[in-house]
Design an enzyme around this catalytic site. Structure first.
Site, PDB file in Angstrom:
ATOM      1  N   ARG A   1       6.107  -5.629  12.118  1.00 33.60           N
ATOM      2  CA  ARG A   1       7.088  -5.238  11.099  1.00 33.60           C
ATOM      3  C   ARG A   1       8.074  -6.382  10.946  1.00 33.60           C
ATOM      4  O   ARG A   1       8.661  -6.833  11.923  1.00 33.60           O
ATOM      5  CB  ARG A   1       7.839  -3.968  11.479  1.00 33.60           C
ATOM      6  CG  ARG A   1       9.115  -3.809  10.642  1.00 33.60           C
ATOM      7  CD  ARG A   1       9.783  -2.475  10.741  1.00 33.60           C
ATOM      8  NE  ARG A   1       8.977  -1.437  10.131  1.00 33.60           N
ATOM      9  CZ  ARG A   1       9.475  -0.265   9.747  1.00 33.60           C
ATOM     10  NH1 ARG A   1      10.757   0.005   9.913  1.00 33.60           N
ATOM     11  NH2 ARG A   1       8.685   0.637   9.215  1.00 33.60           N
TER      12      ARG A   1
ATOM     13  N   HIS B   1       3.998  -1.781   2.549  1.00 37.36           N
ATOM     14  CA  HIS B   1       4.117  -0.835   3.666  1.00 37.36           C
ATOM     15  C   HIS B   1       2.870   0.061   3.678  1.00 37.36           C
ATOM     16  O   HIS B   1       2.941   1.264   3.431  1.00 37.36           O
ATOM     17  CB  HIS B   1       5.389   0.001   3.485  1.00 37.36           C
ATOM     18  CG  HIS B   1       5.836   0.717   4.727  1.00 37.36           C
ATOM     19  ND1 HIS B   1       5.190   0.594   5.939  1.00 37.36           N
ATOM     20  CD2 HIS B   1       6.872   1.578   4.940  1.00 37.36           C
ATOM     21  CE1 HIS B   1       5.819   1.349   6.840  1.00 37.36           C
ATOM     22  NE2 HIS B   1       6.833   1.944   6.254  1.00 37.36           N
TER      23      HIS B   1
ATOM     24  N   GLN C   1       2.448   3.495   5.636  1.00 37.31           N
ATOM     25  CA  GLN C   1       3.251   4.574   5.058  1.00 37.31           C
ATOM     26  C   GLN C   1       2.452   5.326   3.990  1.00 37.31           C
ATOM     27  O   GLN C   1       2.440   6.557   3.936  1.00 37.31           O
ATOM     28  CB  GLN C   1       4.524   3.985   4.422  1.00 37.31           C
ATOM     29  CG  GLN C   1       5.393   5.012   3.693  1.00 37.31           C
ATOM     30  CD  GLN C   1       6.004   6.023   4.644  1.00 37.31           C
ATOM     31  OE1 GLN C   1       6.594   5.635   5.634  1.00 37.31           O
ATOM     32  NE2 GLN C   1       5.882   7.306   4.344  1.00 37.31           N
TER      33      GLN C   1
ATOM     34  N   ASP D   1      12.689   6.258  -2.582  1.00 33.41           N
ATOM     35  CA  ASP D   1      12.949   5.475  -1.365  1.00 33.41           C
ATOM     36  C   ASP D   1      14.387   4.963  -1.493  1.00 33.41           C
ATOM     37  O   ASP D   1      15.008   5.072  -2.561  1.00 33.41           O
ATOM     38  CB  ASP D   1      11.930   4.312  -1.281  1.00 33.41           C
ATOM     39  CG  ASP D   1      12.072   3.475  -0.001  1.00 33.41           C
ATOM     40  OD1 ASP D   1      12.761   3.921   0.943  1.00 33.41           O
ATOM     41  OD2 ASP D   1      11.501   2.369   0.046  1.00 33.41           O
TER      42      ASP D   1
ATOM     43  N   CYS E   1       9.764   8.247   2.139  1.00 30.58           N
ATOM     44  CA  CYS E   1       9.258   7.648   3.378  1.00 30.58           C
ATOM     45  C   CYS E   1      10.255   7.791   4.528  1.00 30.58           C
ATOM     46  O   CYS E   1       9.858   7.741   5.690  1.00 30.58           O
ATOM     47  CB  CYS E   1       8.931   6.178   3.141  1.00 30.58           C
ATOM     48  SG  CYS E   1      10.313   5.231   2.501  1.00 30.58           S
TER      49      CYS E   1
ATOM     50  N   ARG F   1       2.763  10.064   9.707  1.00 30.77           N
ATOM     51  CA  ARG F   1       2.757   8.639  10.069  1.00 30.77           C
ATOM     52  C   ARG F   1       1.994   8.436  11.379  1.00 30.77           C
ATOM     53  O   ARG F   1       1.270   7.471  11.549  1.00 30.77           O
ATOM     54  CB  ARG F   1       4.186   8.104  10.221  1.00 30.77           C
ATOM     55  CG  ARG F   1       5.041   8.045   8.968  1.00 30.77           C
ATOM     56  CD  ARG F   1       4.437   7.141   7.909  1.00 30.77           C
ATOM     57  NE  ARG F   1       4.065   5.849   8.463  1.00 30.77           N
ATOM     58  CZ  ARG F   1       4.917   4.849   8.793  1.00 30.77           C
ATOM     59  NH1 ARG F   1       6.205   4.990   8.567  1.00 30.77           N
ATOM     60  NH2 ARG F   1       4.475   3.712   9.307  1.00 30.77           N
TER      61      ARG F   1
HETATM   62  N1   CP Z   1       9.177   5.252   6.931  1.00 29.63           N
HETATM   63  C1   CP Z   1       9.346   4.317   7.915  1.00 29.63           C
HETATM   64  O1   CP Z   1       8.665   3.300   7.981  1.00 29.63           O
HETATM   65  O2   CP Z   1      10.326   4.629   8.798  1.00 29.63           O
HETATM   66  P1   CP Z   1      10.891   3.692   9.948  1.00 29.63           P
HETATM   67  O3   CP Z   1      11.657   2.572   9.265  1.00 29.63           O
HETATM   68  O4   CP Z   1      11.779   4.582  10.740  1.00 29.63           O
HETATM   69  O5   CP Z   1       9.760   3.138  10.726  1.00 29.63           O
HETATM   70  N1  NVA Z   2      11.971   0.191   1.471  1.00 30.84           N
HETATM   71  C1  NVA Z   2      12.465   0.566   2.764  1.00 30.84           C
HETATM   72  C2  NVA Z   2      11.434   1.355   3.492  1.00 30.84           C
HETATM   73  C3  NVA Z   2      11.873   1.854   4.844  1.00 30.84           C
HETATM   74  C4  NVA Z   2      10.774   2.582   5.560  1.00 30.84           C
HETATM   75  C5  NVA Z   2      12.863  -0.662   3.545  1.00 30.84           C
HETATM   76  O1  NVA Z   2      12.131  -1.653   3.512  1.00 30.84           O
HETATM   77  O2  NVA Z   2      13.922  -0.638   4.180  1.00 30.84           O
END
Ligand code: CP
Ligand code: NVA
Length: 319
Positions: free
Chosen positions: A110, A137, A140, A233, A276, A315
């Site tokens: 990540r 992502h 997700q 989101d 998400c 998830r």
């Molecule tokens: N939806 C998601 O990816 O959540 P986190 O940022 O908590 O991993």
């Molecule tokens: N678009 C958001 C998604 C979080 C799961 C971010 O990147 O922060």
């Protein structure tokens, strides 16, 4: 637990790394894994496998899902941040990749750059999975499609409307995932936040093959008519915190509230709300105490048609 050998040892940098049937197969597999877990059976699909979790950004769902899913299948994980490794600071991504590939059986990453992910994949020699980058992502979206499948039984032919920041990681991956699943997809966002043309064209071509459509618009009232899924989101993603004020004023007309849900014409029918998470639906967090609800109002977030916690649980089963 049956799955195609084609899925073994594969990386997942974006949802387009899976062909349409492979993507649907992963969702079916996740549904079977969820059932098995609820029957109290622990598997051993990852017996003696070790997975590196490299996280440059924060996470609740992705980190915990990967950790527990791996443990439940007999595997183990090691959580690494920039603060406690040399990753990209004192050691190149290429060198770190070659070291981790000798030690681990897979890497979940990540972070910010899709290029970092690509370098890990190129040089580690083990499967690398995208746990979120600035661009995509994919894990997700597998959970989102699984949640739709649970809610509706079948997802082909349904209509998903994403409202909000139209060019973020979730919007990009949702567009591609819906196209592959034969779901009609609408991205409703201000012109300033329209997704990249090339990405839209690619999704449109896939959708066309699956008898579905992809549309980009700035008109929420029109976009939501007939929707089965309203999805939003955060308005400023991780790394974009300084843009909060600008985004709040730009995206205010794109807030998901009860009035907008009613405009779907489906409120008594096949309609769910997805997000998400994390979400700014009230003023209970440090980041939202001065603004209150942003992308979704609390009544929508807490409504019976809101499936956000099924989605969050899924998830784990999909990852
Ligand atoms: N939806 C998601 O990816 O959540 P986190 O940022 O908590 O991993
Ligand atoms: N678009 C958001 C998604 C979080 C799961 C971010 O990147 O922060």
């Amino acid at each position: 637990m049956k799955y195609s050998p084609k899925l073994k040892n594969r990386s997942l940098l974006s949802i387009n790394d899976l062909d349409d049937s492979e993507m649907m197969e992963i969702i079916e597999l996740a549904i079977a894994l969820k059932k098995r877990r609820s029957d109290g059976i622990r598997g051993n699909l990852l017996h003696r496998k070790n997975i590196a979790l490299i996280f440059e950004k924060g996470s609740t769902r992705t980190r915990c899902s990967a950790t527990i899913a791996a443990r439940d299948e007999g595997g183990d994980v090691e959580y690494l941040t920039r603060a406690d490794t040399h990753f990209g600071v004192k050691e190149s991504v290429k060198d770190t990749a070659r070291v981790l590939g000798r030690i681990f059986d897979g890497i979940l990453f990540r972070g910010f750059s899709q290029e970092t992910l690509r370098q890990l994949d190129l040089h580690s020699g083990v499967p690398v999975w995208n746990g979120l980058t600035d661009n995509f992502h994919p894990t997700q979206i597998l959970a989102d499609l699984m949640t739709m499948k649970e809610a509706f039984g079948t997802i082909k032919g349904k209509k998903v409307v994403y409202i909000g920041d139209g060019r973020n990681n979730v919007a990009n991956s949702l567009m591609a995932g819906c196209a592959k699943a034969g779901v009609d997809f609408v991205n409703c966002t201000p012109e300033k936040l329209f997704p990249e043309k090339e990405m839209v064209q690619r999704a449109m071509a896939i959708a066309d093959k699956n008898n579905s459509t992809v549309r980009i618009t700035s008109n929420p009232d029109d976009a939501v008519v007939g929707a089965n899924v309203i999805y939003t989101d955060v308005w400023f993603s991780m790394g974009e915190e300084t843009r909060k004020a600008e985004r709040v004023s730009l995206l205010k007309p794109f807030q998901v509230n009860m009035e907008l849900m009613e405009k779907t014409g489906n409120i008594e029918g096949e309609l769910i709300f997805l997000h998400c998470l994390p979400a700014f639906h009230d003023n209970n967090t440090e980041a939202s105490h001065d603004t209150g609800a942003l992308e979704v109002t609390n009544d929508v977030f807490e409504a019976p048609f809101s499936k956000v916690f099924d989605e969050a649980e899924n998830r784990m089963h999909t990852i």
